[in-house]
Design a protein around this motif. Structure first.
Motif, short mmCIF file in Angstrom:
data_model
loop_
_atom_site.label_atom_id
_atom_site.label_comp_id
_atom_site.label_asym_id
_atom_site.label_seq_id
_atom_site.Cartn_x
_atom_site.Cartn_y
_atom_site.Cartn_z
N GLN A 54 0.95 -1.16 0.21
CA GLN A 54 0.47 -0.01 -0.23
C GLN A 54 0.44 1.45 -0.26
O GLN A 54 0.70 2.24 -0.71
CB GLN A 54 -0.98 -0.69 1.28
N GLN A 55 2.64 1.36 0.49
CA GLN A 55 2.51 2.77 0.68
C GLN A 55 3.77 2.88 -0.54
O GLN A 55 3.87 3.73 -0.83
CB GLN A 55 3.90 2.04 1.97
N GLN A 56 4.18 1.57 -0.79
CA GLN A 56 4.82 0.99 -2.22
C GLN A 56 3.86 1.86 -3.79
O GLN A 56 4.13 3.04 -4.27
CB GLN A 56 5.06 0.17 -3.00
N PHE A 57 2.20 1.59 -3.87
CA PHE A 57 1.16 2.06 -4.82
C PHE A 57 1.49 3.65 -4.05
O PHE A 57 1.32 4.22 -4.76
CB PHE A 57 0.34 1.56 -4.81
N ALA A 72 7.82 6.21 -11.06
CA ALA A 72 6.71 5.62 -10.77
C ALA A 72 6.46 4.05 -11.88
O ALA A 72 6.12 3.40 -10.76
CB ALA A 72 5.03 6.23 -11.56
N ALA A 73 7.51 4.31 -12.41
CA ALA A 73 7.42 2.87 -13.21
C ALA A 73 7.98 2.10 -12.60
O ALA A 73 8.31 0.60 -12.23
CB ALA A 73 8.20 2.86 -14.76
N THR A 74 9.07 2.91 -11.65
CA THR A 74 10.02 1.92 -10.91
C THR A 74 9.19 0.96 -10.29
O THR A 74 9.47 -0.75 -9.85
CB THR A 74 11.36 2.34 -10.74
N GLN A 75 8.16 1.85 -9.55
CA GLN A 75 7.58 0.96 -7.92
C GLN A 75 6.58 0.09 -8.91
O GLN A 75 6.40 -0.97 -7.72
CB GLN A 75 7.21 2.22 -7.34
N THR A 77 6.55 -1.52 -11.22
CA THR A 77 7.20 -2.73 -11.78
C THR A 77 7.43 -3.68 -11.02
O THR A 77 6.99 -4.85 -11.04
CB THR A 77 8.58 -2.53 -12.47
N SER A 78 7.50 -3.42 -9.61
CA SER A 78 7.93 -3.85 -8.30
C SER A 78 6.12 -4.73 -7.96
O SER A 78 6.92 -6.03 -8.10
CB SER A 78 9.11 -3.72 -7.70
N LEU A 79 5.61 -3.32 -8.02
CA LEU A 79 4.41 -4.33 -7.63
C LEU A 79 3.72 -5.59 -8.59
O LEU A 79 2.92 -6.46 -8.36
CB LEU A 79 3.42 -3.44 -7.22
N TYR A 80 3.30 -4.93 -9.37
CA TYR A 80 2.97 -5.76 -10.55
C TYR A 80 4.03 -6.86 -11.09
O TYR A 80 2.90 -8.43 -11.02
CB TYR A 80 3.16 -5.09 -12.30
N ASN A 81 4.94 -7.10 -10.59
CA ASN A 81 5.41 -8.40 -10.62
C ASN A 81 5.16 -9.52 -9.67
O ASN A 81 5.12 -10.57 -9.53
CB ASN A 81 7.09 -8.66 -10.21
N ALA A 82 4.80 -8.89 -8.43
CA ALA A 82 3.94 -9.79 -6.98
C ALA A 82 2.80 -9.95 -6.96
O ALA A 82 2.40 -10.58 -7.14
CB ALA A 82 5.23 -8.58 -6.29
N LEU A 83 2.10 -8.70 -7.88
CA LEU A 83 0.84 -8.85 -8.39
C LEU A 83 0.51 -8.77 -9.95
O LEU A 83 -0.66 -8.43 -10.37
CB LEU A 83 -0.40 -7.78 -7.77
N PRO A 84 0.52 -10.03 -10.50
CA PRO A 84 0.21 -9.99 -12.24
C PRO A 84 -1.14 -9.89 -12.17
O PRO A 84 -1.85 -8.93 -13.99
CB PRO A 84 0.96 -11.07 -12.50
N GLN A 85 -2.03 -10.84 -11.57
CA GLN A 85 -3.34 -10.23 -12.11
C GLN A 85 -4.13 -9.07 -11.58
O GLN A 85 -5.48 -8.69 -11.63
CB GLN A 85 -4.10 -11.22 -10.74
N ALA A 86 -3.29 -7.83 -10.57
CA ALA A 86 -3.74 -6.72 -10.63
C ALA A 86 -4.12 -5.75 -11.65
O ALA A 86 -3.12 -4.99 -11.47
CB ALA A 86 -2.71 -5.64 -9.43
N ALA A 87 -5.38 -5.31 -12.19
CA ALA A 87 -5.46 -4.52 -13.10
C ALA A 87 -4.97 -3.40 -13.49
O ALA A 87 -4.27 -2.56 -13.76
CB ALA A 87 -6.91 -4.96 -14.12
N GLY A 88 -5.31 -2.68 -11.51
CA GLY A 88 -5.15 -1.01 -11.89
C GLY A 88 -3.94 -1.06 -11.57
O GLY A 88 -3.18 -0.19 -12.17
N ILE A 89 -3.07 -2.29 -10.74
CA ILE A 89 -1.67 -1.64 -10.82
C ILE A 89 -0.70 -1.70 -12.13
O ILE A 89 0.12 -1.15 -12.43
CB ILE A 89 -0.85 -2.64 -10.34
N GLY A 90 -0.97 -2.54 -12.98
CA GLY A 90 -0.71 -3.41 -14.84
C GLY A 90 -1.30 -1.87 -15.15
O GLY A 90 -0.01 -1.38 -16.70
#
Length: 209
Positions: A54-57, A72-75, A77-90
């Motif tokens: 949550q802090q990272q997002f 923003a892209a760096t943060q 990318t890390s989140l999306y790699n961990a949560l590839p099903q998260a449409a909002g993050i992607g």
């Protein structure tokens, strides 16, 4: 609407696109609005995040708002790699990549995203914006239409389709329909101007034929 010289239009287009290989925009009543980033950060479709995530997002969202797209892209990318099903993050990752001048990476992210979340309208809308900027107008049309198939009330996709039909494909009746749909959903007063100017084009076309 004050007149805008073609030279100024092309200069504004170059500034917005950030890529000299993109096609210059034709002059038209909605051209400046059409070249703005008609896509926005999303908080929808986020899974349950840990406190750290949550802090990272939140940091990534702040970076997006401040125009620090690389951070923003760096943060994200890390989140999306961990949560590839998260449409909002992607989606937000693709948006950051695009705004950072990394259109190819943004397209790859969007392709991965729609493969697992084909119902996510913002992803199709952004893919349409990218396709339009690269001159792939029919591909852009398909993406905007898929955004509306996923969410018929997604106003931005109606606006993007209207711009596409009027400025790039010359399909004025279709443009008129989507401007009307956009206005009915948003009550955006600017749409009245676009509709009035488009109506003048339609009347002129009828008079000539």
């Amino acid at each position: 609407m004050p007149p805008i010289s073609r030279l100024l239009l092309l200069a504004l287009w170059a500034g917005v696109s950030g890529c000299s290989q993109l096609l210059p925009a034709p002059a038209g009543p909605a051209v400046i609005a059409a070249q703005q980033a008609v896509a926005e950060p999303q908080q929808q479709s986020l899974p349950t995040l840990s406190d750290v995530q949550q802090q990272q997002f939140a940091q990534a969202k702040q970076a997006l708002q401040q125009g620090d797209f690389s951070a923003a892209a760096t943060q994200l990318t890390s989140l999306y790699n961990a949560l590839p099903q998260a449409a909002g993050i992607g989606y937000n990752l693709a948006l950051a990549q695009w705004q950072n001048g990394e259109a190819e990476q943004a397209q790859q992210t969007l392709a991965q995203l729609v493969a697992v979340a084909g119902h996510y309208a913002p992803a199709h809308n952004l893919a349409g914006v990218l396709a339009r900027q690269q001159g792939h107008f029919r591909q852009a049309e398909r993406h905007f239409q898929r955004a509306l198939q996923a969410d018929a009330g997604y106003a931005i996709a109606h606006k993007n389709l209207a711009f596409l039909y009027e400025l790039y494909l010359g399909q004025l009746l279709q443009a008129h329909y989507h401007y009307q749909q956009y206005f009915s959903l948003t009550q955006d007063e600017q749409a009245k101007v676009w509709l009035a100017l488009l109506q003048q084009q339609l009347e002129q076309h009828d008079a000539e034929h």
